[in-house]
Design an enzyme around this catalytic site. Structure first.
Site, PDB file in Angstrom:
ATOM      1  N   HIS A  67      -1.995   8.550  -4.632  1.00  0.00           N
ATOM      2  CA  HIS A  67      -2.265   8.313  -6.057  1.00  0.00           C
ATOM      3  C   HIS A  67      -3.770   8.189  -6.280  1.00  0.00           C
ATOM      4  O   HIS A  67      -4.260   8.364  -7.390  1.00  0.00           O
ATOM      5  CB  HIS A  67      -1.520   7.074  -6.569  1.00  0.00           C
ATOM      6  N   LYS A  96      -2.821  -2.990  -0.573  1.00  0.00           N
ATOM      7  CA  LYS A  96      -4.058  -3.733  -0.317  1.00  0.00           C
ATOM      8  C   LYS A  96      -5.214  -3.145  -1.130  1.00  0.00           C
ATOM      9  O   LYS A  96      -5.934  -3.849  -1.820  1.00  0.00           O
ATOM     10  CB  LYS A  96      -4.343  -3.600   1.182  1.00  0.00           C
ATOM     11  N   LYS A 108      -2.354   5.164   7.704  1.00  0.00           N
ATOM     12  CA  LYS A 108      -2.495   4.422   8.965  1.00  0.00           C
ATOM     13  C   LYS A 108      -2.202   5.348  10.116  1.00  0.00           C
ATOM     14  O   LYS A 108      -1.425   6.303   9.973  1.00  0.00           O
ATOM     15  CB  LYS A 108      -1.486   3.264   9.010  1.00  0.00           C
TER      16      LYS A 108
HETATM   17  N1  GLU Z   1      -7.463  -1.650   9.818  1.00  0.00           N
HETATM   18  C1  GLU Z   1      -7.982  -2.406   8.730  1.00  0.00           C
HETATM   19  C2  GLU Z   1      -6.832  -2.836   7.823  1.00  0.00           C
HETATM   20  O1  GLU Z   1      -5.718  -2.912   8.231  1.00  0.00           O
HETATM   21  C3  GLU Z   1      -9.114  -1.690   8.026  1.00  0.00           C
HETATM   22  C4  GLU Z   1      -8.755  -0.402   7.361  1.00  0.00           C
HETATM   23  C5  GLU Z   1      -9.950   0.366   6.803  1.00  0.00           C
HETATM   24  O2  GLU Z   1     -11.063  -0.131   6.859  1.00  0.00           O
HETATM   25  O3  GLU Z   1      -9.716   1.482   6.349  1.00  0.00           O
HETATM   26  O4  GLU Z   1      -7.034  -3.187   6.697  1.00  0.00           O
END
Ligand code: GLU
Length: 473
Positions: A67, A96, A108
């Protein structure tokens, strides 16, 4: 979920989402689209080990939502990695980023290896091969999907990624923005390393400054003097412990996978870290008591418990024994939905992962912006501000006939450098997010916990941007 069914992290995220969706006004179809993982890339590739044997590596990259683009989220190296876990973690990244207004979709990655069992050379080969597999499928790029560190990875792995990407994409001017969490020399930003831990501290400090919230928990205002237990002494746990200690709290216990240690007089994370480096274990730290199991630390009497390792560590089994008043989820998914129910009954405040540990991705956003702008923060204005402040002081001195002290002058004149700007941007982000979620929770007393309030905020933001895009034909 029955006791026989294996734990599904993605299912946990879906359950928390559904619990919150009831407090929103969105169509079922939009909610289903938000929940779904858009793309799941599962790959296998070979690596030649140092002993000459060939091993097949299992790895993933999941893009939960586009999005907003690029997708964003870390890459973890752990032998627990599986598709369900990566999907859950990618979903959490979407929510988040939405909560802290970082304009990315969630992603991820994971490689199913225990990095301790591989040499540096083997890890480099695995990381570089993984990156080229992502390039081949168009699953990485500054405008597509931008990985970052996560459990088991750090600056070193990010520098292998940026180097591999750059060599496969010659002439791509923004290639440094294909990954964040890089060393400063490779296009990283000052303040990224400590960002998640510092964000956890800023978030919890804001909660502790809320009079009504503290009153309900039977605690005094502020972080100062509060007792803290931290599980995990990796980058996130280490920095969380550091900032709590520096903020005047007492870190009474630290846990790592080999065990836990406790000292009611307070522990210094750097000394413990050095002790572990020297002896190979957190245990037998001078002046501290060993705890038999690392999970015992989760059940200690304390004001603030910070799980900063992996998911599913506080669940229906041990949640009834948790004695902390506040839980700050520095890890992703450390508490299960069953644990949430128990916290609500017991009056424990669980400050949820999906915004509390957003400091990492927030500063990743700053790093990405730096990479796209090709200029260090503060470069344009630092000297200008210092000259301007100097002029203000001399005007003041002329008008009052009094002199400002040298120390006073130094602190007033000082123009902000990159790290200070990054820390201040992070502080602002975490304070606003904490207030926004708390206000939303207060405005709807039927919302049972802070996690649900955070999900409501995330769902509203993602759904609004879907609606704005008008992408539903
Ligand atoms: N691995 C971290 C998280 O779970 C950072 C992710 C990022 O900086 O893109 O938020």
């Amino acid at each position: 979920m029955s006791a026989q069914q294996p734990y599904s992290f993605f299912h946990s995220v879906e359950r928390s989402f559904d619990k919150a969706a009831k407090f929103t006004k969105w169509d079922l179809g939009i909610l289903e689209q938000i929940k779904a993982c858009n793309s799941v890339y599962q790959m296998r590739f070979p690596v030649k080990r140092d002993d000459g044997s060939i091993e097949v590596i299992e790895a993933y990259r999941v893009q939960h939502s586009q999005h907003k683009t690029p997708c964003k989220g870390g890459i973890r190296f752990s032998d627990e990695v599986n598709q369900d876990e990566v999907m859950a973690l990618a979903s959490l990244m979407t929510y988040k980023c939405a909560i802290v207004n970082v304009p990315f979709g969630g992603g991820k990655g994971g490689i199913k290896i225990n990095p301790r069992k591989y040499s540096e050379y083997e890890l480099e080969k695995i990381t570089r091969r993984y990156t080229s597999e992502l390039v081949k499928k168009n699953f990485i790029g500054p405008g597509i999907d931008v990985p970052a560190p996560d459990y088991g990875t750090g600056e070193r792995e990010m520098s292998w990624i940026v180097d591999t990407y750059g060599s496969l994409k010659p002439g791509e001017i923004d290639s440094a923005g294909c990954v964040t969490g890089k060393p400063i020399t490779q296009g990283g930003v000052r303040g990224r390393k400590e960002a998640t831990g510092l964000g956890v501290f800023f978030g919890i400090r804001e909660v502790c400054n809320m009079e009504d919230v503290m009153k309900k928990l039977g605690l005094g205002i502020g972080v100062e003097g509060k007792t803290v237990v931290v599980q995990g002494l990796g980058n996130v746990g280490y920095h969380s412990a550091k900032f709590f200690r520096e903020g005047g709290a007492k870190v009474i216990a630290l846990a790592e996978y080999e065990g836990a240690i406790m000292n009611p007089a307070g522990l210094n994370e750097e000394e413990v870290f050095q002790h572990r480096k020297k002896t190979g274990s957190i245990l037998n730290f001078p002046g501290a008591t060993n705890l038999a199991k690392n999970t015992d630390a989760l059940e200690l009497e304390c004001d603030i418990l910070i799980p900063a390792a992996l998911e599913n560590v506080i669940n229906g089994d041990n949640a009834p024994r948790v004695k902390a008043k506040i839980i700050g989820e520095a890890a992703n998914g450390p508490c299960t939905p069953e644990a949430d129910e128990i916290f609500t009954q017991k009056g424990i405040l669980c400050v949820p992962d999906m915004y509390l540990n957003a400091g990492g991705v927030t500063v990743s956003y700053f790093e990405w912006l730096k990479n796209l702008s090709h200029v260090r923060y503060g470069r344009m204005e630092k000297r200008f501000n210092e000259n301007m402040n100097m002029q203000i002081i001399s005007q003041m001195e002329t008008l009052t006939g009094k002199k400002v002290s040298e120390a006073g002058k130094k602190s007033i004149v000082h123009g902000a450098d990159e790290q200070e700007l990054v820390h201040s941007g992070l502080e602002e982000t975490m304070i606003s997010a904490t207030r926004e979620i708390m206000d939303l929770w207060k405005s709807n007393p039927d919302i049972p916990d802070m996690r649900t309030a955070a999900y409501v905020s995330a769902i509203n933001k993602v759904a609004t941007s879907y609606a704005e895009l008008g992408i539903f034909p």
